[in-house]
Scaffold this motif. Sequence first.
Motif, PDB file in Angstrom:
ATOM      1  N   ILE A   9       0.822  -1.216   0.000  1.00  0.00           N
ATOM      2  CA  ILE A   9       0.000   0.000   0.000  1.00  0.00           C
ATOM      3  C   ILE A   9       0.854   1.263   0.000  1.00  0.00           C
ATOM      4  CG2 ILE A   9      -0.352   0.354   2.479  1.00  0.00           C
ATOM      5  CD1 ILE A   9      -3.401   0.743   1.481  1.00  0.00           C
ATOM      6  N   ASN A  10       2.028   1.225   0.576  1.00  0.00           N
ATOM      7  CA  ASN A  10       2.880   2.411   0.598  1.00  0.00           C
ATOM      8  C   ASN A  10       3.637   2.600  -0.709  1.00  0.00           C
ATOM      9  OD1 ASN A  10       2.142   3.133   3.153  1.00  0.00           O
ATOM     10  ND2 ASN A  10       3.758   1.962   4.136  1.00  0.00           N
ATOM     11  N   SER A  11       3.914   1.535  -1.405  1.00  0.00           N
ATOM     12  CA  SER A  11       4.651   1.673  -2.653  1.00  0.00           C
ATOM     13  C   SER A  11       3.671   1.737  -3.827  1.00  0.00           C
ATOM     14  CB  SER A  11       5.609   0.502  -2.838  1.00  0.00           C
ATOM     15  OG  SER A  11       4.879  -0.703  -2.929  1.00  0.00           O
ATOM     16  N   GLY A  12       3.776   2.776  -4.606  1.00  0.00           N
ATOM     17  CA  GLY A  12       2.944   2.905  -5.784  1.00  0.00           C
ATOM     18  C   GLY A  12       1.553   3.454  -5.534  1.00  0.00           C
ATOM     19  N   PHE A  13       1.242   3.889  -4.343  1.00  0.00           N
ATOM     20  CA  PHE A  13      -0.082   4.442  -4.052  1.00  0.00           C
ATOM     21  C   PHE A  13      -0.143   5.873  -4.552  1.00  0.00           C
ATOM     22  CE2 PHE A  13      -3.130   6.585  -1.226  1.00  0.00           C
ATOM     23  CZ  PHE A  13      -4.258   5.809  -1.496  1.00  0.00           C
ATOM     24  N   LYS A  14      -1.092   6.171  -5.435  1.00  0.00           N
ATOM     25  CA  LYS A  14      -1.235   7.517  -5.990  1.00  0.00           C
ATOM     26  C   LYS A  14      -2.573   8.109  -5.569  1.00  0.00           C
ATOM     27  CE  LYS A  14       1.478   6.795 -10.146  1.00  0.00           C
ATOM     28  NZ  LYS A  14       1.468   6.830 -11.615  1.00  0.00           N
ATOM     29  N   VAL A  15      -2.535   9.362  -5.211  1.00  0.00           N
ATOM     30  CA  VAL A  15      -3.755  10.093  -4.884  1.00  0.00           C
ATOM     31  C   VAL A  15      -4.297  10.651  -6.190  1.00  0.00           C
ATOM     32  CG1 VAL A  15      -4.725  12.040  -3.625  1.00  0.00           C
ATOM     33  CG2 VAL A  15      -2.909  10.679  -2.603  1.00  0.00           C
ATOM     34  N   SER A  16      -5.575  10.432  -6.432  1.00  0.00           N
ATOM     35  CA  SER A  16      -6.181  10.957  -7.650  1.00  0.00           C
ATOM     36  C   SER A  16      -7.362  11.851  -7.292  1.00  0.00           C
ATOM     37  CB  SER A  16      -6.641   9.811  -8.549  1.00  0.00           C
ATOM     38  OG  SER A  16      -7.586   9.017  -7.887  1.00  0.00           O
ATOM     39  N   PRO A  17      -7.659  12.817  -8.140  1.00  0.00           N
ATOM     40  CA  PRO A  17      -8.796  13.697  -7.865  1.00  0.00           C
ATOM     41  C   PRO A  17     -10.099  12.913  -7.933  1.00  0.00           C
ATOM     42  CG  PRO A  17      -7.943  14.117 -10.056  1.00  0.00           C
ATOM     43  CD  PRO A  17      -7.010  13.140  -9.404  1.00  0.00           C
ATOM     44  N   PRO A  18     -11.157  13.423  -7.298  1.00  0.00           N
ATOM     45  CA  PRO A  18     -12.438  12.713  -7.334  1.00  0.00           C
ATOM     46  C   PRO A  18     -13.006  12.663  -8.746  1.00  0.00           C
ATOM     47  CG  PRO A  18     -12.692  14.865  -6.331  1.00  0.00           C
ATOM     48  CD  PRO A  18     -11.226  14.666  -6.561  1.00  0.00           C
ATOM     49  N   ASP A  19     -13.834  11.679  -8.996  1.00  0.00           N
ATOM     50  CA  ASP A  19     -14.494  11.573 -10.288  1.00  0.00           C
ATOM     51  C   ASP A  19     -15.409  12.764 -10.497  1.00  0.00           C
ATOM     52  OD1 ASP A  19     -13.319   9.121 -10.779  1.00  0.00           O
ATOM     53  OD2 ASP A  19     -14.991   8.002  -9.894  1.00  0.00           O
ATOM     54  N   ARG A  20     -15.677  13.059 -11.765  1.00  0.00           N
ATOM     55  CA  ARG A  20     -16.596  14.149 -12.065  1.00  0.00           C
ATOM     56  C   ARG A  20     -17.954  13.808 -11.467  1.00  0.00           C
ATOM     57  NH1 ARG A  20     -18.944  16.529 -17.644  1.00  0.00           N
ATOM     58  NH2 ARG A  20     -19.968  18.255 -16.639  1.00  0.00           N
ATOM     59  N   GLY A  21     -18.571  14.776 -10.843  1.00  0.00           N
ATOM     60  CA  GLY A  21     -19.865  14.556 -10.223  1.00  0.00           C
ATOM     61  C   GLY A  21     -19.760  14.370  -8.719  1.00  0.00           C
ATOM     62  N   SER A  22     -18.569  14.144  -8.209  1.00  0.00           N
ATOM     63  CA  SER A  22     -18.405  14.064  -6.768  1.00  0.00           C
ATOM     64  C   SER A  22     -17.743  15.359  -6.313  1.00  0.00           C
ATOM     65  CB  SER A  22     -17.564  12.848  -6.372  1.00  0.00           C
ATOM     66  OG  SER A  22     -16.288  12.931  -6.956  1.00  0.00           O
ATOM     67  N   PHE A  23     -18.254  15.935  -5.248  1.00  0.00           N
ATOM     68  CA  PHE A  23     -17.732  17.196  -4.788  1.00  0.00           C
ATOM     69  C   PHE A  23     -17.867  17.268  -3.274  1.00  0.00           C
ATOM     70  CE2 PHE A  23     -21.743  17.701  -7.165  1.00  0.00           C
ATOM     71  CZ  PHE A  23     -22.631  17.847  -6.119  1.00  0.00           C
ATOM     72  N   ARG A  66     -19.289  29.214  -4.449  1.00  0.00           N
ATOM     73  CA  ARG A  66     -18.670  29.053  -3.136  1.00  0.00           C
ATOM     74  C   ARG A  66     -17.545  28.020  -3.133  1.00  0.00           C
ATOM     75  NH1 ARG A  66     -23.413  31.232  -2.647  1.00  0.00           N
ATOM     76  NH2 ARG A  66     -23.944  32.573  -0.914  1.00  0.00           N
ATOM     77  N   GLY A  67     -17.142  27.588  -4.309  1.00  0.00           N
ATOM     78  CA  GLY A  67     -16.017  26.662  -4.414  1.00  0.00           C
ATOM     79  C   GLY A  67     -16.324  25.250  -3.960  1.00  0.00           C
ATOM     80  N   LEU A  68     -17.610  24.890  -3.922  1.00  0.00           N
ATOM     81  CA  LEU A  68     -17.988  23.545  -3.495  1.00  0.00           C
ATOM     82  C   LEU A  68     -18.046  22.573  -4.666  1.00  0.00           C
ATOM     83  CD1 LEU A  68     -20.728  24.545  -0.942  1.00  0.00           C
ATOM     84  CD2 LEU A  68     -18.466  23.637  -0.429  1.00  0.00           C
ATOM     85  N   MET A  69     -17.879  23.092  -5.870  1.00  0.00           N
ATOM     86  CA  MET A  69     -17.762  22.252  -7.059  1.00  0.00           C
ATOM     87  C   MET A  69     -17.089  23.072  -8.146  1.00  0.00           C
ATOM     88  SD  MET A  69     -21.657  22.029  -8.596  1.00  0.00           S
ATOM     89  CE  MET A  69     -21.232  21.339 -10.177  1.00  0.00           C
ATOM     90  N   GLN A  70     -16.525  22.380  -9.106  1.00  0.00           N
ATOM     91  CA  GLN A  70     -15.851  23.043 -10.204  1.00  0.00           C
ATOM     92  C   GLN A  70     -16.863  23.766 -11.090  1.00  0.00           C
ATOM     93  OE1 GLN A  70     -13.579  20.319 -12.525  1.00  0.00           O
ATOM     94  NE2 GLN A  70     -12.956  21.834 -14.032  1.00  0.00           N
ATOM     95  N   LYS A  71     -16.503  24.941 -11.576  1.00  0.00           N
ATOM     96  CA  LYS A  71     -17.407  25.676 -12.458  1.00  0.00           C
ATOM     97  C   LYS A  71     -17.496  24.963 -13.795  1.00  0.00           C
ATOM     98  CE  LYS A  71     -17.066  30.095 -10.297  1.00  0.00           C
ATOM     99  NZ  LYS A  71     -17.246  31.511 -10.463  1.00  0.00           N
TER     100      LYS A  71
END
Length: 105
Positions: A9-23, A66-71
């Motif tokens: 889990i420590n090697s190769g674990f990448k953080v990715s942005p949430p899918d579109r539609g999740s905010f 209000r920055g709670l989702m992408q424009k």
Amino acid sequence: MSFGRPPSINSGFKVSPPDRGSFPLDHYAECKEQMMLYMNCLKSNSSTSTACQDLSKEYLHCRMNRGLMQKEDWESLGLANAGKSAASGKDSRDNPMSSSPASNS
């Protein structure tokens, strides 16, 4: 040591942005009024969102400002024709991409 986790889990674990539609959640209830109006509209219209498109647009506009989702453009959200007045054919929120975050009135 992994202490109960798979050792990989420590090697190769990448953080990715949430899918579109999740905010992010609206923890400070900045858009609660718009959300409640929209939910009440859905409830009174047997969960038919077509009748509530103008309220949906207001709610999403609040979240974007209000920055709670992408424009996003209304067209990409399926709300290009929602909330237009019959007299002018234009809505004051026609293009959320052009409004600045500083205009949170």
